[in-house]
Design an enzyme around this catalytic site. Sequence first.
Site, mmCIF file in Angstrom:
data_model
loop_
_atom_site.group_PDB
_atom_site.id
_atom_site.type_symbol
_atom_site.label_atom_id
_atom_site.label_comp_id
_atom_site.label_asym_id
_atom_site.label_seq_id
_atom_site.Cartn_x
_atom_site.Cartn_y
_atom_site.Cartn_z
ATOM 1 N N ASP A 140 -40.645 64.092 45.829
ATOM 2 C CA ASP A 140 -41.258 65.166 45.261
ATOM 3 C C ASP A 140 -41.896 64.502 43.860
ATOM 4 O O ASP A 140 -41.589 63.514 43.418
ATOM 5 C CB ASP A 140 -40.533 66.241 45.009
ATOM 6 C CG ASP A 140 -39.464 66.119 43.893
ATOM 7 O OD1 ASP A 140 -38.705 65.093 43.950
ATOM 8 O OD2 ASP A 140 -39.350 66.758 42.879
ATOM 9 N N GLU A 185 -31.210 56.799 52.284
ATOM 10 C CA GLU A 185 -31.825 56.955 51.005
ATOM 11 C C GLU A 185 -33.349 57.157 51.098
ATOM 12 O O GLU A 185 -33.919 56.365 51.976
ATOM 13 C CB GLU A 185 -31.530 56.012 50.001
ATOM 14 C CG GLU A 185 -30.355 56.368 48.936
ATOM 15 C CD GLU A 185 -30.692 57.378 47.901
ATOM 16 O OE1 GLU A 185 -31.493 58.002 47.983
ATOM 17 O OE2 GLU A 185 -29.891 57.065 46.841
ATOM 18 N N GLY A 215 -34.329 64.056 48.799
ATOM 19 C CA GLY A 215 -35.489 63.241 49.125
ATOM 20 C C GLY A 215 -35.347 62.459 50.746
ATOM 21 O O GLY A 215 -36.365 62.029 51.225
ATOM 22 N N LYS A 258 -37.909 49.660 45.136
ATOM 23 C CA LYS A 258 -38.820 49.200 44.266
ATOM 24 C C LYS A 258 -38.212 48.012 43.464
ATOM 25 O O LYS A 258 -37.463 48.260 42.542
ATOM 26 C CB LYS A 258 -39.196 49.996 42.881
ATOM 27 C CG LYS A 258 -39.985 51.227 43.546
ATOM 28 C CD LYS A 258 -40.332 52.203 42.358
ATOM 29 C CE LYS A 258 -40.860 53.597 42.649
ATOM 30 N NZ LYS A 258 -40.851 54.637 41.566
ATOM 31 N N PHE A 316 -44.923 55.262 40.712
ATOM 32 C CA PHE A 316 -44.579 56.600 41.086
ATOM 33 C C PHE A 316 -45.181 57.081 42.322
ATOM 34 O O PHE A 316 -46.250 57.009 42.504
ATOM 35 C CB PHE A 316 -44.810 57.677 40.008
ATOM 36 C CG PHE A 316 -43.868 59.014 40.425
ATOM 37 C CD1 PHE A 316 -42.711 59.095 39.973
ATOM 38 C CD2 PHE A 316 -44.478 59.989 41.049
ATOM 39 C CE1 PHE A 316 -41.820 60.037 40.559
ATOM 40 C CE2 PHE A 316 -43.736 61.146 41.183
ATOM 41 C CZ PHE A 316 -42.478 61.292 41.133
ATOM 42 N N VAL A 317 -44.305 57.532 43.465
ATOM 43 C CA VAL A 317 -44.999 57.754 44.758
ATOM 44 C C VAL A 317 -44.168 59.255 45.275
ATOM 45 O O VAL A 317 -43.350 59.696 44.626
ATOM 46 C CB VAL A 317 -44.108 56.704 45.896
ATOM 47 C CG1 VAL A 317 -44.991 55.574 45.805
ATOM 48 C CG2 VAL A 317 -42.845 56.636 45.977
HETATM 49 P P1 IMP Z 1 -32.885 55.768 41.054
HETATM 50 O O1 IMP Z 1 -33.442 55.329 39.728
HETATM 51 O O2 IMP Z 1 -32.748 54.674 41.890
HETATM 52 O O3 IMP Z 1 -31.395 56.260 40.751
HETATM 53 O O4 IMP Z 1 -33.552 56.891 41.632
HETATM 54 C C1 IMP Z 1 -32.924 58.387 42.115
HETATM 55 C C2 IMP Z 1 -33.696 59.080 42.776
HETATM 56 O O5 IMP Z 1 -34.855 59.499 41.868
HETATM 57 C C3 IMP Z 1 -34.227 58.866 43.990
HETATM 58 O O6 IMP Z 1 -33.392 58.900 45.031
HETATM 59 C C4 IMP Z 1 -35.563 59.669 44.165
HETATM 60 O O7 IMP Z 1 -35.106 60.955 44.759
HETATM 61 C C5 IMP Z 1 -36.032 59.734 42.577
HETATM 62 N N1 IMP Z 1 -37.027 58.795 42.399
HETATM 63 C C6 IMP Z 1 -37.075 57.644 42.276
HETATM 64 N N2 IMP Z 1 -38.280 57.063 42.264
HETATM 65 C C7 IMP Z 1 -39.149 57.949 42.567
HETATM 66 C C8 IMP Z 1 -40.629 57.964 42.919
HETATM 67 O O8 IMP Z 1 -41.245 57.208 42.734
HETATM 68 N N3 IMP Z 1 -41.022 59.332 43.400
HETATM 69 C C9 IMP Z 1 -40.285 60.350 43.465
HETATM 70 N N4 IMP Z 1 -38.824 60.514 43.110
HETATM 71 C C10 IMP Z 1 -38.531 59.005 42.893
#
Ligand code: IMP
Length: 178
Positions: free
Chosen positions: A163, A102, A48, A134, A156-157
């Site tokens: 992606d 990140e 990402g 977020k 969700f973005v």
């Molecule tokens: P975490 O929930 O902070 O562990 O997020 C892990 C990974 O999930 C992020 O680095 C993104 O690659 C993916 N992710 C989290 N939220 C989103 C979103 O809204 N859109 C797309 N990918 C996301």
Amino acid sequence: MNKIQIHDKYFEILLENDTISKRTRLIGIQLNVDFDGRCPIFIGVLNGSFLFMADLLKEVAISCEVEFIRVASYEGTNSSGKIQETFGLSTSLKDRDVIIVEDIVDTGLTLAHILAKIHEQKPASVNVCSLLYKPAALKNPIAELTYVGFEIPNEFVVGYGLDYNGLGRNLKDIYRVV
Ligand code: IMP
């Protein structure tokens, strides 16, 4: 192109590329000031972060090193229900100034795993630079989250590296689901 479809979902613009670029430039300027004379190592988290990492590093004028890591998660039996593994950390981080880059901090679970691994190596400092954050989704506070591009709602973005089921990473703007 304001509304787009990816798989079964529709998305609308949240952040235009121009807005992202301006914010990225400001973060770069801040990093140049904060790490002047320290030669930090930037570690991008794949997939990402690839676009943000590239654009951010173009704004970083100080001497620095650049690496990428990948985190794989699969269903397991630990407390969060997922086992995570980090790949690609070959350089020693002992006594280094580490900046993790990140795309987004959502629940923060991925980042917590990465941070635990990095702290094992006893770096001089660890800071996180995330394009998106977020706050409403974060499970545990992350003390190292120093640089944030944009705080966004818990939606969700997609786009600019992020992606939806494999698609959308190449979009130059960031979209939110409608
Ligand atoms: P975490 O929930 O902070 O562990 O997020 C892990 C990974 O999930 C992020 O680095 C993104 O690659 C993916 N992710 C989290 N939220 C989103 C979103 O809204 N859109 C797309 N990918 C996301």
